[in-house]
Write a protein that holds these residues in place. Structure first.
Motif, PDB file in Angstrom:
ATOM      1  N   GLU A  19       0.852  -1.189   0.000  1.00 50.80           N
ATOM      2  CA  GLU A  19       0.000   0.000   0.000  1.00 50.80           C
ATOM      3  C   GLU A  19       0.887   1.237   0.000  1.00 50.80           C
ATOM      4  OE1 GLU A  19      -3.926   1.688   2.359  1.00 50.80           O
ATOM      5  OE2 GLU A  19      -2.722   0.101   3.236  1.00 50.80           O
ATOM      6  N   SER A  20       0.505   2.221  -0.767  1.00 50.47           N
ATOM      7  CA  SER A  20       1.279   3.456  -0.813  1.00 50.47           C
ATOM      8  C   SER A  20       0.341   4.651  -0.833  1.00 50.47           C
ATOM      9  CB  SER A  20       2.196   3.485  -2.045  1.00 50.47           C
ATOM     10  OG  SER A  20       1.440   3.379  -3.229  1.00 50.47           O
ATOM     11  N   PHE A  21       0.810   5.778  -0.335  1.00 46.61           N
ATOM     12  CA  PHE A  21       0.039   7.007  -0.363  1.00 46.61           C
ATOM     13  C   PHE A  21       0.998   8.182  -0.306  1.00 46.61           C
ATOM     14  CE2 PHE A  21       0.310   5.934   4.154  1.00 46.61           C
ATOM     15  CZ  PHE A  21       0.696   7.132   4.719  1.00 46.61           C
ATOM     16  N   SER A  22       0.460   9.374  -0.468  1.00 44.22           N
ATOM     17  CA  SER A  22       1.272  10.594  -0.447  1.00 44.22           C
ATOM     18  C   SER A  22       0.689  11.598   0.535  1.00 44.22           C
ATOM     19  CB  SER A  22       1.316  11.238  -1.842  1.00 44.22           C
ATOM     20  OG  SER A  22       1.871  10.365  -2.786  1.00 44.22           O
ATOM     21  N   ILE A  23       1.557  12.441   1.071  1.00 45.38           N
ATOM     22  CA  ILE A  23       1.090  13.611   1.805  1.00 45.38           C
ATOM     23  C   ILE A  23       1.858  14.815   1.279  1.00 45.38           C
ATOM     24  CG2 ILE A  23       0.620  12.258   3.890  1.00 45.38           C
ATOM     25  CD1 ILE A  23       2.999  13.849   5.172  1.00 45.38           C
ATOM     26  N   SER A  24       1.221  15.963   1.314  1.00 47.44           N
ATOM     27  CA  SER A  24       1.884  17.201   0.940  1.00 47.44           C
ATOM     28  C   SER A  24       2.097  18.029   2.197  1.00 47.44           C
ATOM     29  CB  SER A  24       1.039  17.995  -0.061  1.00 47.44           C
ATOM     30  OG  SER A  24       1.616  19.261  -0.298  1.00 47.44           O
ATOM     31  N   LEU A  25       3.343  18.400   2.451  1.00 52.90           N
ATOM     32  CA  LEU A  25       3.637  19.188   3.643  1.00 52.90           C
ATOM     33  C   LEU A  25       2.956  20.542   3.585  1.00 52.90           C
ATOM     34  CD1 LEU A  25       5.793  16.941   3.876  1.00 52.90           C
ATOM     35  CD2 LEU A  25       7.319  18.640   4.863  1.00 52.90           C
ATOM     36  N   ASN A  26       2.664  21.011   2.378  1.00 52.45           N
ATOM     37  CA  ASN A  26       1.988  22.308   2.251  1.00 52.45           C
ATOM     38  C   ASN A  26       0.576  22.282   2.815  1.00 52.45           C
ATOM     39  OD1 ASN A  26       4.193  23.402   1.049  1.00 52.45           O
ATOM     40  ND2 ASN A  26       3.420  23.276  -1.028  1.00 52.45           N
TER      41      ASN A  26
END
Length: 506
Positions: free
Chosen positions: A266-273
């Motif tokens: 499983e993979s996902f992304s987060i944006s620090l912005n």
């Protein structure tokens, strides 16, 4: 907006909270009648389907049979139908699709129906009722719910925004521009479209985005995986919220099924912005600084060379900074590692990538192939400066939109001559590379055929125009018989490079 009358499921609202997003519904005044073009007839509502009439003592089945014979010239067994009942409460209309065998409401008799031939066309079968029954009933409920929303003037759009705002991205909202009726299932589907937009933004257009990956074990079979798996992003989101009191925005969730049906990825992304500022995180739990320091020391130990900074100084600068974009990739990696590993307590997580803002032309061209570097240089030359190109990448919603906008902005159609004359070697190398990698049976063959058809020549001439060396100097169609083909090839190459550029850098 108050969710009281919005047909969004509790599961979807919970999912949005876990993803760090909050919905805002906006009523749309321009509304259309959802009955227009529907494949499901509605006796008692549609203009061409009058209200069924009763003979004293007649059953609902007999009334439907008589109605269908009179209005559609079909027999009852030629359609699938269900009784519908209308209610009005608190100034709002609603309809209920009744179970098989229900009797008409004599005050307002109505039913919905679909012809068997339409069932075969839409669902591929009729004889095996178990294969289509649930889908037909769902479509019928959607039809009557959308019509109720039409009568109640409940036509909406939805935007999603972070639960917590970061100064870097204040007011950031996501919107597909899709309008929908307030109906069960329809609202959830619209929200899923916007969630996908959040993921696409993180994957293709957001700066300061970190991709994360983990292995997930599942004891059930592949068919039950979606039901049984505890999603990593949900566990992480809950952990981060409980430990740090913040809600990360999570997007681009993907699941790759393992070959043995048990080990999945499983993979996902987060944006620090889309996170609150770092000082807020630290104020909620200062232990994150200890974990980050340990991780910084480890990362520095892997770094080659002597250019290593004091990790304590890096952490101090991070606390004082209001903008994650000022951070180095190493600091970003240590932060996300600390955030997720402490929340989940699992060492299986791996950071796939850290996307940082691109601020110079050299950064944009780094690690790109020759044809892509040529496309970038040409785009900058034509657009005027690197900032304009970067703004165009950020503003475009798709690779095609980016390419179309570039083509429309060419001052002169012959500017493409400049492009291929400047970069004819790179374009020639690209064409040869395509030939070698793809083979004549795939991309190159179809390119040959397209060129041959367009310029009314044979495949051999198209091949010459595709990958023979360009003549020296700027040519014209009078000087070079393959000029138009070469220009078309250059156009294909540049456009392909720009599309790839968008996917990688936008």
């Amino acid at each position: 907006m108050n969710h009281k009358h919005i047909a969004v499921s509790d599961e979807m609202l919970q999912r949005l909270t876990l993803l760090g997003l909050t919905p805002t519904f906006t009523k749309i005044n321009e509304i259309y009648n959802p009955r227009d073009g529907s494949q499901i007839g509605w006796a008692g509502v549609d203009v061409d389907d009058p209200t069924p009439s009763f003979i004293e003592g007649q059953s609902t089945y007999a009334a439907v049979t008589q109605y269908l014979a009179d209005t559609n010239n079909v027999e009852e067994q030629d359609v699938f139908w269900r009784v519908v009942k209308k209610e009005q409460k608190e100034g709002r209309v609603s309809y209920t699709l009744c179970d098989e065998g229900a009797a008409f409401d004599l005050a307002q008799p109505m039913f919905v129906y679909i012809h068997n031939v339409e069932i075969v066309r839409l669902y591929g079968d009729f004889d095996n009722k178990s294969k289509w029954l649930d889908d037909v009933l769902i479509d019928m409920r959607t039809d009557i719910d959308e019509y109720a929303a039409f009568q109640n003037k409940e036509f909406y759009s939805v935007t999603l925004s972070p639960i917590e705002e970061n100064p870097c991205m204040a007011g950031m909202i996501f919107d597909t521009g899709f309008h929908f009726f307030n109906a069960v299932g329809v609202v959830d589907d619209a929200i899923r479209e916007v969630i996908a937009e959040v993921g696409s933004w993180m994957k293709h257009r957001a700066s300061n985005t970190v991709g994360y990956k983990a292995n997930v074990e599942n004891n059930g079979g592949r068919g039950s995986m979606m039901d049984e798996m505890v999603f990593m992003d949900e566990k992480v989101a809950i952990g981060v919220r409980n430990i740090y009191g913040i809600q990360p925005v999570i997007g681009n969730l993907e699941i790759t099924l393992g070959a043995n049906e048990k080990s999945h990825q499983e993979s996902f992304s987060i944006s620090l912005n889309l996170l609150p500022k770092f000082s807020t995180v630290v104020n909620n739990n200062q232990d994150i600084l200890k974990v980050m320091h340990t991780e910084l020391v480890r990362l520095m130990g892997e770094q080659v060379g002597s250019d290593k900074r004091d990790p304590y100084l890096m952490l101090l600068e991070a606390v004082l900074s209001e903008d994650y974009e000022d951070w180095s990739s190493m600091l970003t990696r240590s932060f996300v590692y600390a955030l997720f590993s402490t929340a989940e307590g699992d060492d299986d997580y791996k950071i796939e990538h850290v996307r940082k803002p691109i601020t110079t032309l050299a950064e944009l061209q780094a690690d790109k192939d020759h044809i892509q570097q040529a496309a970038i240089s040409s785009l900058v030359d034509i657009m005027g400066d690197f900032k304009t190109l970067r703004d165009e990448l950020a503003a475009a919603k798709s690779a095609k939109a980016f390419v179309d906008r570039f083509q429309a902005g060419l001052a002169d159609p012959n500017d493409i001559i400049y492009l291929y004359d400047e970069h004819r070697k790179e374009i020639n190398d690209y064409a040869k590379q395509v030939t070698n990698e793809k083979g004549c049976e795939t991309l190159t063959f179809f390119t040959f055929k397209e060129l041959a058809d367009k310029f009314n020549c044979n495949l051999d001439d198209a091949a010459i125009g595709l990958y023979e060396p360009f003549p020296t100097g700027l040519q014209t169609s009078d000087q070079d018989p393959y000029f138009d083909i070469r220009r078309a090839v250059a156009n294909i190459a540049i456009n392909t490079a720009m599309e790839r550029l968008y996917d990688e850098c936008a």
